[in-house]
Each structure stands twice: as C-alpha cells, then as structure tokens.
Design an enzyme around this catalytic site. Structure first.
Site, PDB file in Angstrom:
ATOM      1  N   ASP A 109      36.294  73.851   9.645  1.00  0.00           N
ATOM      2  CA  ASP A 109      35.542  74.854   8.899  1.00  0.00           C
ATOM      3  C   ASP A 109      36.508  75.747   8.097  1.00  0.00           C
ATOM      4  O   ASP A 109      37.351  75.224   7.354  1.00  0.00           O
ATOM      5  CB  ASP A 109      34.662  75.660   9.871  1.00  0.00           C
ATOM      6  CG  ASP A 109      33.682  76.583   9.193  1.00  0.00           C
ATOM      7  OD1 ASP A 109      32.676  76.102   8.650  1.00  0.00           O
ATOM      8  OD2 ASP A 109      33.926  77.809   9.205  1.00  0.00           O
ATOM      9  N   TYR A 218      34.769  84.324   2.489  1.00  0.00           N
ATOM     10  CA  TYR A 218      33.780  83.851   1.526  1.00  0.00           C
ATOM     11  C   TYR A 218      33.878  84.632   0.222  1.00  0.00           C
ATOM     12  O   TYR A 218      33.667  84.076  -0.857  1.00  0.00           O
ATOM     13  CB  TYR A 218      32.374  83.982   2.117  1.00  0.00           C
ATOM     14  CG  TYR A 218      32.154  83.068   3.304  1.00  0.00           C
ATOM     15  CD1 TYR A 218      31.582  81.813   3.146  1.00  0.00           C
ATOM     16  CD2 TYR A 218      32.540  83.460   4.592  1.00  0.00           C
ATOM     17  CE1 TYR A 218      31.390  80.970   4.234  1.00  0.00           C
ATOM     18  CE2 TYR A 218      32.350  82.618   5.682  1.00  0.00           C
ATOM     19  CZ  TYR A 218      31.785  81.379   5.494  1.00  0.00           C
ATOM     20  OH  TYR A 218      31.613  80.541   6.571  1.00  0.00           O
ATOM     21  N   HIS A 275      27.764  70.545  13.239  1.00  0.00           N
ATOM     22  CA  HIS A 275      28.916  71.134  12.564  1.00  0.00           C
ATOM     23  C   HIS A 275      30.031  71.564  13.505  1.00  0.00           C
ATOM     24  O   HIS A 275      31.211  71.420  13.193  1.00  0.00           O
ATOM     25  CB  HIS A 275      28.443  72.341  11.747  1.00  0.00           C
ATOM     26  CG  HIS A 275      29.551  73.128  11.126  1.00  0.00           C
ATOM     27  ND1 HIS A 275      30.418  72.600  10.188  1.00  0.00           N
ATOM     28  CD2 HIS A 275      29.956  74.417  11.317  1.00  0.00           C
ATOM     29  CE1 HIS A 275      31.291  73.519   9.810  1.00  0.00           C
ATOM     30  NE2 HIS A 275      31.031  74.627  10.494  1.00  0.00           N
TER      31      HIS A 275
END
Length: 296
Positions: A109, A218, A275
């Site tokens: 990730d 992000y 995930h």
C-alpha cells in the site's frame, strides 16, 4: 511521542527507537542477525503491526526490520515532507544509520508508494524488492479514478483524503467507524480484524498528528506522481521484483503494471485475500516472501 501503550512485539523481536536527521523512528527488529535482512514497510492506516504474523515465519531464516515510516505508527509525524521521494530519503537515512548495506525490501500500500522511488534512488543496495497491492501514484494508480459505484469504493478515499481540512472536520470523533470501514470492507474475510486490532490502529490514528500525517501522503500524491515519472524516465528497477497481488485486492495484477519499469519483474497472487494481505493471509505472504528473497 508515544500515544498509549505499545503492543507486544512478536517473540524474538523488540521495539527500537532511533533519531536520524532530527526525526525519531520506531521499528521492530528480530530474527537471524547473521541472515539476509528484510526491511518491511506497511501502508495506510497501518504500521509495523500489520506484519506481526508474517515476521516470526521470516525470522527463522532472515533478519527482519519492520519500520514505521515518518508519519506512521510510533515514528515522528513531521509537518511536511510526505511526497514519497522525501519519505524515501528519510527512510534511507534510517537504513544507513542501522548499517544496512545490502538488504531486501517488501512494502504494501502506501509503503509501496515509498518503496518504488526508494528502489530507483537506492537500487544498488537492494537485493530484491516486493511490491504488494498498491495504487502507486504515477505508476499503478490510474490518472482518472473510476466513478461507478461498483468500482469507486476501492479508490474514493484518494480524492477525499487529498481535500484540505474537510476530512479532519468530518472524521473527528468518528475515527473508529472510519477505520472499521477500511478493514471490514477491503478484506475478503474481515474476521482478522477484531477489537484488539482495531484498538491498535485507532491508537496510532487518533494520536496527536496521526490523522493529519496519514492523510498527508494522499495530499502529496500528485507531487509523488511527478517525481515517480521523472525517476522512471531516467532509470529502471535493476533488482529482481516480485509483484504480489491479491485475488480480491485493489490492483488485479500489480506485476503487469510494474513490468515496464523493471528488468526482472515476476508476479504471484495470494488467494482468498483482499487488500490487507499481511493480516488476511500472513502464512501465504510469509511463504511468498521467503521463497522469493531466499532464492536471490
């Protein structure tokens, strides 16, 4: 600053702290000290703790160092520097201080966001690299994210997290259900996330600066994408690379997307897995990493 009580390290492992270039890092270390070293880096909204069930299996043959990146877990949460080239440099400062000259790197990730430029910047040190289910900005993350409801649930948070201030306003006091949504919706079988696991991730996410730091990756994603494109235009991944996918993950075939950027990219898929591979299928992940890194 540590917020709350650190979870117990796996048997044979110990919590460590060290300060490098003004930042205090937290990592958990153990295993065969004379063996090949594996550095593990987790993603959002996790920490070294994501690897806790993988580490003991790897420790039989390897030295294992599971790192909290700056802004993650119990490492410092600086106010800036969350573009992945900067985070990669800071991670390398830690690796150098630990005296690691040759090592393997596995990252999931957001950890893989950092590991991709890291491997281009410091590739001569890395014996082998594993990248796990990650929308890496500028590389495996589409420029246009899907808007249809059957697909957008996997990537909607990229845009939400990038908005200044609004996520903090909406999430304050609602951190637990927000984390639960990720862990329970992005897994093939959410049973691996009970109260103990959620409590630990809530501890670090609700720590002073924890939410801000997590979202900052992000908010810097566009800059990270530009950096990655520039790096990839100049050089390739020279080391063997394993793209470790999940059959119910976010990126169906991460090896295929990484392929154009490396000389030796291989693929493998973890079955019955969403995930969060290291916590959903720790035995399968440990086996894949041990086979790949052990054969180099």
């Amino acid at each position: 600053m540590i917020h709350g009580t650190l979870p117990e390290a796996p048997a044979g492992f110990a919590h460590r702290f060290t300060t490098v270039s003004g930042l205090r890092f937290h990592f958990v270390e153990g295993g065969v000290q004379s063996g090949r070293t594996i550095v593990l880096v987790a993603g959002f909204p996790e920490s070294w703790y994501a690897w806790r069930k993988v580490m003991p299996a790897l420790a039989r043959d390897f030295r294992v160092v599971a790192v909290d990146l700056p802004g993650q877990g119990d490492s410092d949460r600086p106010l800036d520097g969350y573009d992945t080239a900067t985070v990669a440099q800071r991670l390398h400062d830690l690796v150098a201080q630990l005296g690691l000259e040759r090592y393997c790197l596995a990252a999931h990730d957001v950890g893989a966001w950092v590991a991709f430029p890291y491997a281009l910047m410091f590739g001569r040190e890395i014996e082998a690299l594993t990248l796990m289910d990650a929308g890496i900005p500028g590389i495996t993350l589409p420029d246009m994210l899907p808007s249809s409801s059957d697909k957008s649930w996997k990537t909607w948070h990229f845009g939400f997290h990038a908005v200044p201030d609004l996520p903090e306003i909406l999430l304050e006091g609602r951190e637990r259900p927000y984390l639960e949504w990720f862990f329970w919706n992005k897994t093939a079988n959410p049973a691996c996330y009970g109260q103990q696991e959620i409590d630990e991730y809530l501890r670090i996410f609700s720590a002073p600066g924890g939410m801000r730091a997590g979202l900052a990756f992000y908010r810097a994603a566009a800059r990270s994408a530009e950096q990655n494109r520039a790096l990839a235009a100049e050089r390739q991944l020279e080391m063997p690379v394993l793209g470790l996918s999940a059959d119910q993950g976010s990126i169906p075939d991460i090896a295929a997307m990484i392929g154009p950027f490396g000389r030796d990219v291989r693929g493998e898929t973890i079955r019955n897995c969403g995930h969060f591979q290291p916590e959903e299928q720790p035995e399968a992940v440990a086996d894949a990493l041990a086979r790949f890194f052990g054969a180099i």
